[in-house]
Write a protein that holds these residues in place. Structure first.
Motif, mmCIF file in Angstrom:
data_model
loop_
_atom_site.group_PDB
_atom_site.id
_atom_site.type_symbol
_atom_site.label_atom_id
_atom_site.label_comp_id
_atom_site.label_asym_id
_atom_site.label_seq_id
_atom_site.Cartn_x
_atom_site.Cartn_y
_atom_site.Cartn_z
ATOM 1 N N ILE A 21 14.457 2.311 -5.694
ATOM 2 C CA ILE A 21 14.159 1.272 -4.590
ATOM 3 C C ILE A 21 13.207 2.070 -3.761
ATOM 4 C CG2 ILE A 21 14.438 -0.509 -2.838
ATOM 5 C CD1 ILE A 21 15.302 -1.158 -5.590
ATOM 6 N N LYS A 22 11.841 1.647 -3.371
ATOM 7 C CA LYS A 22 11.099 2.244 -2.314
ATOM 8 C C LYS A 22 11.093 1.092 -1.313
ATOM 9 C CE LYS A 22 6.595 2.428 -3.041
ATOM 10 N NZ LYS A 22 5.306 3.023 -3.690
ATOM 11 N N ILE A 23 11.083 1.795 0.097
ATOM 12 C CA ILE A 23 10.841 0.945 1.249
ATOM 13 C C ILE A 23 9.405 1.648 1.815
ATOM 14 C CG2 ILE A 23 11.823 0.712 3.521
ATOM 15 C CD1 ILE A 23 14.765 1.360 2.413
ATOM 16 N N GLN A 24 8.547 0.523 2.225
ATOM 17 C CA GLN A 24 7.447 0.920 2.877
ATOM 18 C C GLN A 24 7.255 0.104 4.161
ATOM 19 O OE1 GLN A 24 3.348 -0.655 1.203
ATOM 20 N NE2 GLN A 24 3.315 1.507 0.295
ATOM 21 N N SER A 25 7.255 1.102 5.078
ATOM 22 C CA SER A 25 7.402 0.544 6.570
ATOM 23 C C SER A 25 6.063 0.862 7.524
ATOM 24 C CB SER A 25 8.767 1.045 7.380
ATOM 25 O OG SER A 25 8.506 0.461 8.969
ATOM 26 N N GLN A 29 2.367 -2.731 12.423
ATOM 27 C CA GLN A 29 2.134 -3.796 12.145
ATOM 28 C C GLN A 29 3.667 -4.575 12.171
ATOM 29 O OE1 GLN A 29 -0.623 -5.545 11.478
ATOM 30 N NE2 GLN A 29 -1.943 -3.819 11.977
ATOM 31 N N GLU A 30 4.771 -3.743 12.114
ATOM 32 C CA GLU A 30 6.049 -4.300 12.300
ATOM 33 C C GLU A 30 6.153 -4.738 11.043
ATOM 34 O OE1 GLU A 30 7.019 -6.037 15.924
ATOM 35 O OE2 GLU A 30 6.791 -4.400 16.978
ATOM 36 N N LYS A 31 5.959 -4.380 9.841
ATOM 37 C CA LYS A 31 5.970 -5.020 8.613
ATOM 38 C C LYS A 31 7.000 -4.133 7.571
ATOM 39 C CE LYS A 31 2.095 -8.334 8.763
ATOM 40 N NZ LYS A 31 1.259 -8.682 8.029
ATOM 41 N N VAL A 32 7.761 -4.529 6.685
ATOM 42 C CA VAL A 32 8.251 -3.813 5.870
ATOM 43 C C VAL A 32 8.209 -4.267 4.355
ATOM 44 C CG1 VAL A 32 10.788 -2.483 5.180
ATOM 45 C CG2 VAL A 32 10.199 -2.948 7.565
ATOM 46 N N ARG A 33 7.882 -3.549 3.401
ATOM 47 C CA ARG A 33 7.788 -4.043 2.003
ATOM 48 C C ARG A 33 8.859 -3.306 1.192
ATOM 49 N NH1 ARG A 33 1.262 -4.517 1.152
ATOM 50 N NH2 ARG A 33 2.013 -5.523 -0.698
ATOM 51 N N TYR A 34 9.212 -3.887 0.210
ATOM 52 C CA TYR A 34 10.250 -3.318 -0.771
ATOM 53 C C TYR A 34 9.787 -3.405 -2.368
ATOM 54 C CZ TYR A 34 12.847 -4.420 3.440
ATOM 55 O OH TYR A 34 13.567 -4.522 4.736
ATOM 56 N N TYR A 35 9.987 -2.233 -3.030
ATOM 57 C CA TYR A 35 9.532 -2.129 -4.275
ATOM 58 C C TYR A 35 10.940 -1.662 -5.348
ATOM 59 C CZ TYR A 35 4.915 -2.031 -2.300
ATOM 60 O OH TYR A 35 3.881 -2.392 -1.571
ATOM 61 N N SER A 36 10.860 -2.133 -6.416
ATOM 62 C CA SER A 36 11.686 -1.602 -7.299
ATOM 63 C C SER A 36 11.023 -1.035 -8.708
ATOM 64 C CB SER A 36 12.794 -2.620 -7.898
ATOM 65 O OG SER A 36 11.913 -3.803 -8.534
ATOM 66 N N LEU A 59 14.655 -8.621 7.946
ATOM 67 C CA LEU A 59 14.353 -7.511 7.107
ATOM 68 C C LEU A 59 12.921 -7.277 6.720
ATOM 69 C CD1 LEU A 59 17.633 -7.043 5.234
ATOM 70 C CD2 LEU A 59 17.316 -6.519 7.542
ATOM 71 N N VAL A 60 12.224 -8.155 6.852
ATOM 72 C CA VAL A 60 10.604 -7.989 6.694
ATOM 73 C C VAL A 60 9.789 -7.666 7.825
ATOM 74 C CG1 VAL A 60 8.642 -8.959 5.681
ATOM 75 C CG2 VAL A 60 10.856 -9.295 4.431
ATOM 76 N N ARG A 61 10.268 -8.196 8.987
ATOM 77 C CA ARG A 61 9.404 -7.933 10.337
ATOM 78 C C ARG A 61 10.318 -7.474 11.304
ATOM 79 N NH1 ARG A 61 4.373 -10.397 9.860
ATOM 80 N NH2 ARG A 61 4.219 -11.781 8.270
ATOM 81 N N GLY A 62 9.485 -6.522 12.250
ATOM 82 C CA GLY A 62 10.270 -5.919 13.598
ATOM 83 C C GLY A 62 10.509 -4.460 13.353
#
Length: 426
Positions: A21-25, A29-36, A59-62
């Motif tokens: 799993i990749k977490i891209q923060s 912009q206070e955004k988080v995206r996730y990849y598998s 879990l996507v913003r903040g």
């Protein structure tokens, strides 16, 4: 983002873990995206992973560090099948340090391997000083160019505020909860009156004095401004106010408190708090400004300027308009840290909903960083060994923690503990 020379070797990792799993923060912009990983990185969306808890607004913003453990827990529930999970992280170094600590110790150490991705972001605190210097150089040109464009001008003013070294700490809560006692402990001097009755009838703005042996109290009475100066022995009488009945009475009462800076400041503030209105309609200002030496034994950083705001109790009628006073006092500041002081026995009370609504309306306060300090915990018969996970879960779902924040600091003579929604750090 820029490339990381210590990037993850995809082929090597494929042999190490079945689930990746990749977490891209993006903290800016206070955004988080996730990849598998499916032989390539596929973004986790409502189409690819319907119903995934990772896609919830929380879990996507903040602010990533505040939710990092909840993200790891969600990944564990949704993708863990008994084997190890490879986490690849792209973001700032500060965020990485938080995530790595969660994955390398505690309950998740046995099921997660965390590594930096090939892209990363510089920490804001590392690049901000250079940006500020550049901004100062070009600001005169910018001011001339956008003088007629109010929207742009407002945004530049906001950047100036945010990049300031001033850090506001706003202490809130019911009267008798121990707000003044907490602030006295912070600054290392008993200057604020405290007791079981409402003792803070006005908003106190407290700054660190530039001199270790000097302190001041400023306020207005009617249309006259008063400045009280103190040295280590107490109040320094100001001859400019000699003969003023109000001032002479204040000096007389202050002198009865003993011969020390702390004792006489405490007495002066207690007298000002108790004063209501003169026969001719004059009253003391709702905002009282204080400058006092802070403790040199506590780790107050000297490269930052702190401003502490002590407010009337949220359940006190002594100053029903304190939200307006606080908003005006914090004008020009930003990123204020709200600290809610409460007794352990009142954590599940619901009489602070209005206070939270008022806080949300003050631009200078950032409720994302709200903190709860649980005072007078000694009288609550707390367990000697601290709380277990079930007890922490119950506490964090009580009214005040669930409304204000997901973390609290509880202190007693038995133990001191940070509690959060999913774990406690003693």
């Amino acid at each position: 983002m820029v490339s990381n020379p210590f990037f993850v070797d995809d082929a090597k990792v494929d042999r190490m873990a079945e689930v990746r799993i990749k977490i891209q923060s993006d903290p800016y912009q206070e955004k988080v995206r996730y990849y598998s990983w499916h032989g390539y990185w596929r973004e986790i969306t409502t189409s690819t992973n319907p119903g995934s808890g990772l896609l919830g607004e929380r879990l996507v913003r903040g602010f990533f560090p505040f939710k990092a453990e909840e993200i790891v827990e969600t990944i564990s529930k949704e993708f863990g099948d008994g084997g190890r999970i490879q986490l690849v992280f792209e973001g700032s170094d500060d965020e990485w340090q938080e995530l790595n600590a969660i994955c390398s110790e505690g309950p998740y150490a046995s099921s997660f391997d965390a590594q930096r991705g090939e892209c990363y972001l510089s920490n804001a605190r590392d690049v901000l000083p250079e940006i500020i210097e550049v901004f100062k150089e070009i600001q005169p040109l910018v001011d001339d160019a956008i003088s007629e464009r109010r929207k742009v001008s407002d945004k530049i003013a906001k950047f100036t505020d945010v990049s300031s070294d001033i850090i506001p700490l706003c202490v809130l809560g019911n009267y008798s909860a121990g707000k003044s006692t907490f602030i006295n402990a912070l600054i290392g001097m008993e200057i604020l009156p405290n007791g079981d009755e409402p003792v803070t009838a006005r908003v106190f703005q407290i700054k660190r004095s530039k001199d270790r042996d000097r302190a001041i109290i400023q306020f207005s009475f009617g249309d006259r401004h008063y400045l009280l100066r103190f040295d280590l022995d107490g109040l320094m009488v100001n001859r400019d106010f000699a003969g003023d009945p109000f001032y002479d009475d204040l000096v007389s009462k202050t002198a009865q408190a003993g011969t020390s800076m702390a004792a006489q400041m405490n007495s002066a503030l207690k007298t000002l708090n108790s004063y209501r209105q003169s026969e001719d309609g004059r009253r003391i200002s709702d905002l009282i400004s204080i400058e006092v030496p802070f403790s040199d034994t506590d780790p107050w950083p000297h490269d930052r300027e702190f401003v502490i705001f002590d407010t009337p109790g949220s359940n006190s009628a002594s100053n029903a308009d304190h939200a307006r006073v606080l908003r005006e006092a914090m004008e020009g500041l930003s990123n204020g840290l709200p600290i809610f002081v409460a007794e352990y026995s009142s954590l599940d009370s619901t009489d602070n909903k209005k206070l939270y609504q008022e806080i949300e309306q003050i631009p200078a306060i950032d409720e994302r960083f709200a903190m709860i300090v649980v005072n007078k915990a000694d009288s609550a018969d707390l367990p000697k060994g601290g709380f277990d996970d079930d007890e922490i879960g119950q506490i964090m779902h009580w009214s005040i923690p669930s409304t204000f924040t997901d973390k609290a600091f509880i202190s007693s003579h038995r133990f001191s503990v940070w509690v959060r929604r999913t774990r406690a750090n003693s």
